[in-house]
Design a protein around this motif. Structure first.
Motif, short mmCIF file in Angstrom:
data_model
loop_
_atom_site.label_atom_id
_atom_site.label_comp_id
_atom_site.label_asym_id
_atom_site.label_seq_id
_atom_site.Cartn_x
_atom_site.Cartn_y
_atom_site.Cartn_z
N LEU A 245 1.08 -0.90 -0.36
CA LEU A 245 -0.14 -0.06 -0.26
C LEU A 245 1.06 1.14 -0.29
N ARG A 246 2.51 1.28 0.57
CA ARG A 246 2.73 2.71 0.68
C ARG A 246 3.34 3.02 -0.96
N ALA A 247 4.04 1.59 -1.54
CA ALA A 247 4.83 1.31 -2.83
C ALA A 247 3.85 2.15 -3.75
N TYR A 248 2.47 2.19 -3.50
CA TYR A 248 1.49 1.89 -4.57
C TYR A 248 0.82 3.20 -3.98
N GLY A 249 0.85 3.78 -2.99
CA GLY A 249 0.04 5.28 -2.54
C GLY A 249 1.19 6.02 -3.23
N LEU A 250 2.35 5.86 -3.00
CA LEU A 250 4.42 6.21 -3.26
C LEU A 250 3.48 6.61 -4.75
N GLY A 251 3.41 5.93 -5.41
CA GLY A 251 3.56 6.08 -6.70
C GLY A 251 2.19 6.97 -7.39
N ALA A 252 1.01 7.13 -6.27
CA ALA A 252 0.08 8.71 -7.05
C ALA A 252 0.27 9.41 -6.13
N ILE A 253 1.03 9.65 -5.50
CA ILE A 253 0.94 10.72 -4.87
C ILE A 253 2.42 11.28 -5.68
N VAL A 254 3.15 10.56 -5.59
CA VAL A 254 4.69 11.00 -6.31
C VAL A 254 5.34 10.82 -7.64
N GLY A 255 4.46 10.14 -7.55
CA GLY A 255 5.09 8.65 -8.97
C GLY A 255 5.66 7.63 -9.42
N VAL A 256 5.43 6.97 -9.97
CA VAL A 256 5.81 5.56 -9.82
C VAL A 256 7.72 6.15 -10.01
N SER A 257 8.55 6.72 -10.22
CA SER A 257 9.82 6.94 -9.91
C SER A 257 10.26 7.00 -8.90
N GLY A 389 1.36 9.07 4.82
CA GLY A 389 1.66 11.01 5.72
C GLY A 389 2.89 11.90 4.97
N GLY A 390 4.39 11.01 4.78
CA GLY A 390 5.37 11.84 4.77
C GLY A 390 4.96 11.83 3.27
N ALA A 391 5.14 10.88 2.53
CA ALA A 391 4.87 11.80 1.01
C ALA A 391 4.23 12.77 0.59
N ALA A 392 2.95 13.30 1.42
CA ALA A 392 1.83 13.95 1.27
C ALA A 392 2.34 15.50 1.76
N VAL A 393 3.44 15.31 2.72
CA VAL A 393 4.36 16.63 3.70
C VAL A 393 4.81 16.77 2.70
N ALA A 394 5.51 15.55 2.25
CA ALA A 394 7.67 16.16 1.91
C ALA A 394 8.05 15.27 1.04
N THR A 396 9.30 11.49 -1.28
CA THR A 396 9.64 10.87 -1.52
C THR A 396 11.04 10.46 0.00
N ALA A 397 11.62 11.99 0.04
CA ALA A 397 12.02 11.88 1.01
C ALA A 397 11.57 12.29 2.97
N GLY A 398 10.16 12.25 2.89
CA GLY A 398 8.79 12.66 3.62
C GLY A 398 8.84 11.24 4.40
N SER A 399 8.15 10.40 2.98
CA SER A 399 8.30 9.06 3.31
C SER A 399 8.73 8.22 3.77
N ALA A 400 10.06 8.33 3.84
CA ALA A 400 10.99 6.78 4.05
C ALA A 400 11.32 7.66 5.58
N TRP A 401 11.18 9.33 5.79
CA TRP A 401 11.28 9.42 6.85
C TRP A 401 9.81 9.31 8.14
N GLY A 402 9.16 8.88 7.11
CA GLY A 402 7.92 8.67 8.09
C GLY A 402 8.07 6.38 8.12
N VAL A 403 8.48 6.14 7.47
CA VAL A 403 8.29 4.86 7.53
C VAL A 403 9.77 4.65 8.13
N ALA A 404 10.91 5.54 8.88
CA ALA A 404 12.31 4.86 9.69
C ALA A 404 11.45 5.68 11.41
N ALA A 405 10.40 6.34 11.65
CA ALA A 405 9.72 6.30 12.45
C ALA A 405 8.69 5.46 12.80
#
Length: 436
Positions: A245-257, A389-394, A396-405
């Motif tokens: 879901l994170r991968a699909y959501g990240l692709g939808a929010i930021v892009g497949v790249s 949530g991190g992807a929506a805010v910041a 790809t980098a925000g998504s990675a920080w959100g997952v780390a936390a």
């Protein structure tokens, strides 16, 4: 290797000589486990790097979507077929083990056929760039899941050498398959190459064991193991489903790249991620043996396991940060530029997950399926929330920080639950070990 609710009397603690012999045997089994994970890491790393360099970041993102979907299906198979096997049939008499392996591998094969058909139909319906990759995955799922089931089976028997040889066979078969896929130059071709080489190894697993997977007895296996299997199914699917879901959501929010960039950063941590993904092959059987032979050592064993994984991940991440950029470009090609910005976040994620696996192995060995399920559901919810949530805010980098936390928070919950389970065990009789 215990189950909740069944009581017996405590086992005697082995004497000094017996304990030393048991420790040497455990070191030997863990060594084969590390060797097997190294072989698995090389195969996974080779596929990822080859695809990244051959197809570029966007196509690599499509391949990554197929990869995380495979992870969900794999965890369905493990929860229903092989997780109960390693909890209840590690170190049991050969006759019990062989009967259980026949039913367990048959269940894995049946799961592969059923969910493979779903992926095939979905892929044919999707079309575009993603559809053919999913259709190819559907065709290959039975062989992929059966190969994984053999690995679990061999580790349950303490025969890690056979699991290692099986993964080596997969790696050898993968080389010519990737060469052919590179000539075709499509994501689907790489998925087929990866799955076909796994199917070769699955066939070799039958030769190694001499056990025929009995798909007709899959229903019996599911009924016998339902007290653990269905909880492990939900637990495992929540883990891999959160990743999907994170991968699909990240692709939808930021892009497949962005999916490709995250996968590229994970590949840089490949040796540790591969160990974490398959850690239960070694650690759950070993934790079950520790519980049987020296139960007072289980907490220490889990702490050493988790702490060692976390420390190793941090050291590897530090080495990556010091690595010259030209080396990263040589490994990942164009993917390196976007992936290198995520090394710190991915390192903390892997370190947190590594620490948590120690506690998870202890809960599995105790058969505390209710506790481990609660931990995994909490961790998965945090993972999805932090990642999206991190992807929506910041981005790809925000998504990675959100997952780390989220991963570090989830690890803390695993350890709190293990401590509670160990305290409960000290106040109650030891559950019975099931061997049939």
């Amino acid at each position: 290797m215990t189950t909740e609710g069944e009581k017996t009397t405590p086992s005697a603690v082995p004497g000094g000589s017996t304990l030393r012999t048991a420790k040497r045997a455990m070191v030997g089994r863990l060594s084969w486990g590390l060797a097997d994970q190294a072989a698995s890491s090389v195969s996974n790393f080779a596929v990822g790097i080859y695809v990244a360099r051959s197809l570029g970041v966007t196509a690599f993102g499509v391949f990554s979507l197929a990869w995380v979907t495979y992870g969900v299906v794999l965890n369905v198979s493990r929860g229903l077929a092989t997780d109960p096997l390693v909890v209840r049939f590690s170190g049991v008499p050969d006759t019990s083990w062989r009967g259980a392996v026949g039913r367990s591998t048959g269940t894995a094969l049946g799961v592969g056929a059923a969910l493979g058909a779903v992926c095939l139909v979905a892929g044919l319906g999707l079309g575009g760039r993603v559809g053919p990759a999913f259709a190819a995955l559907g065709i290959m799922l039975p062989g992929l899941l059966l190969q994984d089931a053999w690995r679990f089976s061999f580790f349950a028997a303490g025969a890690g050498r056979k699991a290692f040889v099986n993964d080596v066979v997969w790696g050898v078969a993968l080389v010519p398959a990737l060469v052919v896929a590179a000539r075709v130059g499509s994501v689907a071709a790489f998925v087929l190459a990866w799955g076909a080489s796994a199917t070769v190894a699955a066939g070799y697993g039958y030769i190694q064991s001499g056990i025929r997977p009995r798909t007709t007895e899959a229903r019996d296996w599911l009924r016998e193991q339902r007290d653990l299997g269905y909880r492990y199914l939900v637990e495992n699917v929540s883990l891999s489903g959160a990743s999907q879901l994170r991968a699909y959501g990240l692709g939808a929010i930021v892009g497949v790249s962005a999916v490709g960039a995250v996968r590229g950063a994970e590949l840089l941590l490949g040796p540790f991620l591969a160990v974490l993904m398959g850690l239960s092959l070694v650690t759950v059987p070993e934790a079950a043996r520790v519980l049987r032979q020296a139960p007072h050592q289980l907490g220490r064993f889990c702490l050493l396991l988790g702490g060692g994984q976390a420390a190793g991940a941090l050291l590897w991440g530090a080495a990556l940060l010091l690595m010259p950029g030209r080396f990263g470009e040589a490994v990942l090609g164009d993917v390196w530029h976007s992936s290198s910005e995520l090394i710190v976040q991915i390192t903390f994620s892997v370190a947190g997950a590594g620490l948590g696996t120690g506690a998870a192995a202890g809960l599995r060995a105790l058969g505390a399926a209710r506790r481990s399920l609660r931990c995994q559901l909490f961790a998965s919810a945090c993972y999805i929330g932090g990642g999206l949530g991190g992807a929506a805010v910041a981005g790809t980098a925000g998504s990675a920080w959100g997952v780390a936390a989220a991963t570090i928070s989830g690890s803390a919950v695993w350890w709190l639950q293990l401590r509670s389970a160990l305290n409960e065990r000290h106040r109650a009789p030891i559950p019975e070990v099931r061997t049939s």
